[in-house]
Design a protein around this motif. Structure first.
Motif, PDB file in Angstrom:
ATOM      1  N   ILE A  24       0.843  -1.193   0.000  1.00  0.00           N
ATOM      2  CA  ILE A  24       0.000   0.000   0.000  1.00  0.00           C
ATOM      3  C   ILE A  24       0.881   1.247   0.000  1.00  0.00           C
ATOM      4  N   LYS A  25       0.418   2.277  -0.687  1.00  0.00           N
ATOM      5  CA  LYS A  25       1.202   3.507  -0.890  1.00  0.00           C
ATOM      6  C   LYS A  25       1.605   4.158   0.425  1.00  0.00           C
ATOM      7  N   GLU A  26       0.730   4.143   1.414  1.00  0.00           N
ATOM      8  CA  GLU A  26       1.045   4.757   2.704  1.00  0.00           C
ATOM      9  C   GLU A  26       2.294   4.135   3.329  1.00  0.00           C
ATOM     10  N   MET A  27       2.410   2.818   3.212  1.00  0.00           N
ATOM     11  CA  MET A  27       3.588   2.157   3.779  1.00  0.00           C
ATOM     12  C   MET A  27       4.823   2.427   2.930  1.00  0.00           C
ATOM     13  N   ASP A  28       4.653   2.578   1.616  1.00  0.00           N
ATOM     14  CA  ASP A  28       5.780   2.986   0.766  1.00  0.00           C
ATOM     15  C   ASP A  28       6.363   4.299   1.286  1.00  0.00           C
ATOM     16  N   ILE A  29       5.502   5.248   1.521  1.00  0.00           N
ATOM     17  CA  ILE A  29       5.929   6.584   1.964  1.00  0.00           C
ATOM     18  C   ILE A  29       6.575   6.520   3.346  1.00  0.00           C
ATOM     19  N   LEU A  30       5.915   5.866   4.291  1.00  0.00           N
ATOM     20  CA  LEU A  30       6.427   5.802   5.662  1.00  0.00           C
ATOM     21  C   LEU A  30       7.770   5.077   5.740  1.00  0.00           C
ATOM     22  N   LEU A  31       7.847   3.907   5.119  1.00  0.00           N
ATOM     23  CA  LEU A  31       9.065   3.108   5.249  1.00  0.00           C
ATOM     24  C   LEU A  31      10.210   3.630   4.391  1.00  0.00           C
ATOM     25  N   THR A  32       9.903   4.261   3.254  1.00  0.00           N
ATOM     26  CA  THR A  32      10.969   4.856   2.453  1.00  0.00           C
ATOM     27  C   THR A  32      11.617   6.006   3.215  1.00  0.00           C
ATOM     28  N   ALA A  33      10.820   6.851   3.837  1.00  0.00           N
ATOM     29  CA  ALA A  33      11.367   7.962   4.631  1.00  0.00           C
ATOM     30  C   ALA A  33      12.229   7.419   5.770  1.00  0.00           C
ATOM     31  N   TYR A  34      11.752   6.384   6.430  1.00  0.00           N
ATOM     32  CA  TYR A  34      12.516   5.789   7.522  1.00  0.00           C
ATOM     33  C   TYR A  34      13.819   5.174   7.010  1.00  0.00           C
ATOM     34  N   ALA A  35      13.745   4.414   5.930  1.00  0.00           N
ATOM     35  CA  ALA A  35      14.934   3.759   5.375  1.00  0.00           C
ATOM     36  C   ALA A  35      15.975   4.792   4.957  1.00  0.00           C
ATOM     37  N   ASP A  36      15.545   5.843   4.282  1.00  0.00           N
ATOM     38  CA  ASP A  36      16.471   6.893   3.848  1.00  0.00           C
ATOM     39  C   ASP A  36      17.208   7.513   5.024  1.00  0.00           C
ATOM     40  N   ALA A  37      16.507   7.729   6.107  1.00  0.00           N
ATOM     41  CA  ALA A  37      17.097   8.405   7.261  1.00  0.00           C
ATOM     42  C   ALA A  37      17.901   7.485   8.169  1.00  0.00           C
ATOM     43  N   ASN A  38      17.635   6.174   8.149  1.00  0.00           N
ATOM     44  CA  ASN A  38      18.179   5.328   9.209  1.00  0.00           C
ATOM     45  C   ASN A  38      18.956   4.080   8.817  1.00  0.00           C
ATOM     46  N   LEU A  39      18.723   3.504   7.654  1.00  0.00           N
ATOM     47  CA  LEU A  39      19.355   2.216   7.353  1.00  0.00           C
ATOM     48  C   LEU A  39      20.876   2.255   7.474  1.00  0.00           C
ATOM     49  N   GLY A  40      21.498   3.297   6.973  1.00  0.00           N
ATOM     50  CA  GLY A  40      22.949   3.393   7.011  1.00  0.00           C
ATOM     51  C   GLY A  40      23.533   3.507   8.406  1.00  0.00           C
ATOM     52  N   LEU A  41      22.705   3.851   9.382  1.00  0.00           N
ATOM     53  CA  LEU A  41      23.152   4.031  10.767  1.00  0.00           C
ATOM     54  C   LEU A  41      22.923   2.797  11.632  1.00  0.00           C
ATOM     55  N   MET A  42      22.227   1.813  11.111  1.00  0.00           N
ATOM     56  CA  MET A  42      21.838   0.647  11.906  1.00  0.00           C
ATOM     57  C   MET A  42      22.955  -0.386  12.004  1.00  0.00           C
ATOM     58  N   ASP A  43      23.033  -1.036  13.179  1.00  0.00           N
ATOM     59  CA  ASP A  43      23.958  -2.159  13.335  1.00  0.00           C
ATOM     60  C   ASP A  43      23.275  -3.426  12.817  1.00  0.00           C
ATOM     61  N   GLY A  44      24.004  -4.529  12.817  1.00  0.00           N
ATOM     62  CA  GLY A  44      23.491  -5.781  12.275  1.00  0.00           C
ATOM     63  C   GLY A  44      22.216  -6.265  12.938  1.00  0.00           C
ATOM     64  N   ALA A  45      22.145  -6.167  14.248  1.00  0.00           N
ATOM     65  CA  ALA A  45      20.955  -6.637  14.971  1.00  0.00           C
ATOM     66  C   ALA A  45      19.729  -5.802  14.614  1.00  0.00           C
ATOM     67  N   ARG A  46      19.921  -4.496  14.487  1.00  0.00           N
ATOM     68  CA  ARG A  46      18.803  -3.610  14.139  1.00  0.00           C
ATOM     69  C   ARG A  46      18.365  -3.866  12.691  1.00  0.00           C
ATOM     70  N   LEU A  47      19.322  -4.103  11.803  1.00  0.00           N
ATOM     71  CA  LEU A  47      18.977  -4.447  10.425  1.00  0.00           C
ATOM     72  C   LEU A  47      18.206  -5.764  10.361  1.00  0.00           C
ATOM     73  N   ASP A  48      18.605  -6.732  11.184  1.00  0.00           N
ATOM     74  CA  ASP A  48      17.880  -8.006  11.256  1.00  0.00           C
ATOM     75  C   ASP A  48      16.431  -7.779  11.662  1.00  0.00           C
ATOM     76  N   LEU A  49      16.221  -6.946  12.681  1.00  0.00           N
ATOM     77  CA  LEU A  49      14.868  -6.668  13.157  1.00  0.00           C
ATOM     78  C   LEU A  49      14.057  -5.946  12.081  1.00  0.00           C
ATOM     79  N   TYR A  50      14.670  -4.975  11.422  1.00  0.00           N
ATOM     80  CA  TYR A  50      13.980  -4.253  10.355  1.00  0.00           C
ATOM     81  C   TYR A  50      13.615  -5.201   9.211  1.00  0.00           C
ATOM     82  N   ASP A  51      14.536  -6.100   8.879  1.00  0.00           N
ATOM     83  CA  ASP A  51      14.271  -7.098   7.841  1.00  0.00           C
ATOM     84  C   ASP A  51      13.072  -7.961   8.230  1.00  0.00           C
ATOM     85  N   GLN A  52      12.996  -8.376   9.471  1.00  0.00           N
ATOM     86  CA  GLN A  52      11.844  -9.152   9.951  1.00  0.00           C
ATOM     87  C   GLN A  52      10.561  -8.332   9.849  1.00  0.00           C
ATOM     88  N   LEU A  53      10.660  -7.056  10.224  1.00  0.00           N
ATOM     89  CA  LEU A  53       9.497  -6.173  10.168  1.00  0.00           C
ATOM     90  C   LEU A  53       8.951  -6.069   8.745  1.00  0.00           C
TER      91      LEU A  53
END
Length: 89
Positions: A24-53
């Motif tokens: 759904i478009k709403e989740m595209d917008i929400l998660l893209t904004a989050y990914a742009d701001a945060n993925l590069g700063l996450m450690d392996g465990a946080r990336l694992d959790l995000y991947d599960q999410l």
């Protein structure tokens, strides 16, 4: 057959793409904004959790992020962070 571990850069690209192409478009917008701001700063465990999410149903994710339904405990902090990231934009 053993699969090689995914390199970090490939993993970030894959997670960003999965954040952008939701059901759904709403989740595209929400998660893209989050990914742009945060993925590069996450450690392996946080990336694992995000991947599960990202494997969760979009309707559930949307209700969790918007506060309509309490998210399951493994995701509580992450969902709160996703919601806050979007609110500050």
């Amino acid at each position: 057959m053993t699969q090689e571990p995914e390199n970090h850069e490939h993993r970030l690209k894959r997670l960003k793409m999965r954040s952008m192409r939701r059901g759904i478009k709403e989740m595209d917008i929400l998660l893209t904004a989050y990914a742009d701001a945060n993925l590069g700063l996450m450690d392996g465990a946080r990336l694992d959790l995000y991947d599960q999410l990202l494997h969760e149903n979009d309707q559930d994710l949307y209700q969790w992020v918007t506060g309509q339904v309490t998210p399951p405990s493994p995701y509580t902090d992450l969902i709160n962070h996703v919601a806050q990231t979007h609110q500050t934009k």
